[in-house]
Design an enzyme around this catalytic site. Structure first.
Site, PDB file in Angstrom:
ATOM      1  N   ILE A  55       0.912  -1.240  -0.026  1.00  0.00           N
ATOM      2  CA  ILE A  55      -0.237   0.192  -0.065  1.00  0.00           C
ATOM      3  C   ILE A  55       0.876   1.280  -0.007  1.00  0.00           C
ATOM      4  O   ILE A  55       0.589   2.251  -0.584  1.00  0.00           O
ATOM      5  CB  ILE A  55      -1.010   0.151   1.226  1.00  0.00           C
ATOM      6  CG1 ILE A  55      -1.975  -1.103   1.078  1.00  0.00           C
ATOM      7  CG2 ILE A  55      -1.645   1.431   1.323  1.00  0.00           C
ATOM      8  CD1 ILE A  55      -2.922  -0.963  -0.142  1.00  0.00           C
TER       9      ILE A  55
ATOM     10  N   SER B 137      12.053   1.023   7.799  1.00  0.00           N
ATOM     11  CA  SER B 137      11.469  -0.302   7.554  1.00  0.00           C
ATOM     12  C   SER B 137      12.755  -1.385   7.651  1.00  0.00           C
ATOM     13  O   SER B 137      13.928  -0.861   7.149  1.00  0.00           O
ATOM     14  CB  SER B 137      11.272  -0.378   6.102  1.00  0.00           C
ATOM     15  OG  SER B 137      10.728  -1.354   5.455  1.00  0.00           O
ATOM     16  N   ARG B 138      12.413  -2.373   8.179  1.00  0.00           N
ATOM     17  CA  ARG B 138      13.337  -3.207   8.339  1.00  0.00           C
ATOM     18  C   ARG B 138      13.434  -4.181   7.006  1.00  0.00           C
ATOM     19  O   ARG B 138      14.546  -4.635   6.897  1.00  0.00           O
ATOM     20  CB  ARG B 138      12.925  -4.524   9.168  1.00  0.00           C
ATOM     21  CG  ARG B 138      12.864  -3.900  10.810  1.00  0.00           C
ATOM     22  CD  ARG B 138      12.411  -4.934  11.729  1.00  0.00           C
ATOM     23  NE  ARG B 138      12.042  -4.215  12.988  1.00  0.00           N
ATOM     24  CZ  ARG B 138      13.105  -4.114  13.905  1.00  0.00           C
ATOM     25  NH1 ARG B 138      14.369  -4.313  13.747  1.00  0.00           N
ATOM     26  NH2 ARG B 138      12.965  -3.521  15.056  1.00  0.00           N
TER      27      ARG B 138
ATOM     28  N   LYS C  11      -5.565   3.403   7.494  1.00  0.00           N
ATOM     29  CA  LYS C  11      -6.833   2.686   8.105  1.00  0.00           C
ATOM     30  C   LYS C  11      -6.340   1.274   8.321  1.00  0.00           C
ATOM     31  O   LYS C  11      -5.408   0.672   7.478  1.00  0.00           O
ATOM     32  CB  LYS C  11      -7.929   2.984   7.443  1.00  0.00           C
ATOM     33  CG  LYS C  11      -7.515   2.391   6.074  1.00  0.00           C
ATOM     34  CD  LYS C  11      -8.034   0.819   6.003  1.00  0.00           C
ATOM     35  CE  LYS C  11      -7.818  -0.052   4.552  1.00  0.00           C
ATOM     36  NZ  LYS C  11      -7.899  -1.386   4.833  1.00  0.00           N
TER      37      LYS C  11
ATOM     38  N   ASP D  95     -10.460  -5.779   7.342  1.00  0.00           N
ATOM     39  CA  ASP D  95      -9.563  -4.874   6.680  1.00  0.00           C
ATOM     40  C   ASP D  95      -9.931  -3.935   5.729  1.00  0.00           C
ATOM     41  O   ASP D  95      -9.932  -3.013   5.696  1.00  0.00           O
ATOM     42  CB  ASP D  95      -8.282  -5.474   6.673  1.00  0.00           C
ATOM     43  CG  ASP D  95      -7.213  -4.560   6.366  1.00  0.00           C
ATOM     44  OD1 ASP D  95      -6.301  -3.912   6.920  1.00  0.00           O
ATOM     45  OD2 ASP D  95      -6.953  -4.533   4.892  1.00  0.00           O
TER      46      ASP D  95
END
Length: 308
Positions: A14, A36-37, A90, A168
């Site tokens: 996303i 971010s990993r 969201k 979701d």
């Protein structure tokens, strides 16, 4: 006012498909860092975690949290306590109650907290709201069916507690519903289909009503193949109002009333810039509350295991 220096926390599907192009297309905001990993962007400062980013001294004004909802509260609290504005993908969190302290923290630090509902920014949502403000609804039917393997490939978090499962995507429908109806609705019953190997439902039927007796029925499925269904049909005194394609098109008895290009995430970031500039926040928990109530009232049905 100079451009808001934004850090993106989480760089999954996303974030790449929606957030990156929307940020690039929005005046008043620029992406300067990523936490971010698992991923990075060429030419953008990269850190493994938000904590590492904040400790680095990298100059940022705001963060957009695109991580799974579980654990998002701690990230938002960390950012607000560091004096940063926060945009939440969201759903805004894994629970309703965890958002209250974040609202209080944003107020105490005079920072913006924006709980985004991207489907509310679909082009036909406002025309639908305007229509229903004048024309009474008699009944509402929501059909929200999509393929989890397409939209969340390999993302096991969605089947864990707090991941919401079929809710979701379905929370997008509820965000539209709560925006277009003139009165609040509440859950009156639900059936939730749980795969035997998952802690979140893969399908559901949910019934709602408002204080005047309006009936709303929702049919939700996370295993839809072929064309995806994101429709809200409203029986009204003037005919059948159809809000289709996730809020992109509005028609009345088949006659198109509104159809415009999609710009949901660009409108989200435009709204975020406005909120930061004016010192405001925007946190509406109604869609998440409806999901929580569906879990509370829902009758659990065990179905076959889910496999990616």
């Amino acid at each position: 006012m100079s451009a808001i220096r934004l850090a993106l926390v989480g760089l999954g599907k996303i974030a790449r498909d929606q957030h990156l192009p929307a940020i690039a297309a929005t005046e008043g905001i620029e992406l300067v860092a990523v936490a971010s990993r698992n991923a990075s962007l060429d030419g953008v400062a990269h850190f493994a975690t938000l904590a590492e980013l904040l400790a680095s001294g990298e100059a940022i004004d705001a963060v957009a949290l695109c991580t799974p909802p579980q654990g998002r509260h701690d990230l938002a609290a960390l950012a607000l306590n560091a004096g940063k504005h926060v945009l939440l993908e969201k759903p805004p969190g894994a629970t309703v109650s965890e958002l209250g302290p974040l609202v209080a923290a944003a107020q105490a630090s005079s920072r913006t907290l924006f709980a985004t509902w991207h489907s509310r920014f679909a082009p036909a949502v406002e025309p639908a709201r305007a229509f229903l403000s004048e024309v009474p609804a008699r009944a509402v039917t929501i059909t929200w069916k999509e393929d989890v393997r397409v939209w969340h490939p390999g993302q096991r978090w969605i089947w864990e507690p707090g991941g919401l499962g079929v809710f979701d995507p379905a929370i997008n429908a509820l965000s539209i519903l709560t925006a277009i109806l003139p009165r609040p609705v509440f859950v009156t019953g639900a059936e939730l289909a749980f795969p035997s190997n998952c802690a979140a439902p893969i399908a559901a039927t949910v019934a709602f009503a408002d204080a005047d007796g309006l009936k709303v029925e929702a049919d939700l499925d996370f295993l839809q193949t072929g064309p995806q269904s994101w429709d809200i049909e409203v029986d009204t005194d003037r005919g059948t109002l159809l809000l289709a394609k996730g809020g992109a098109e509005l028609s009345l008895d088949g006659q198109v009333l509104s159809a415009q290009p999609e710009a949901e995430y660009r409108n989200i970031y435009k709204r975020f810039v406005e909120l930061v500039e004016t010192g405001g926040s925007d946190v509406d928990l109604a869609p998440l509350q409806l999901v929580a109530d569906a879990f509370l009232l829902g009758r659990r049905l065990e179905v076959a295991p889910f496999h990616d």
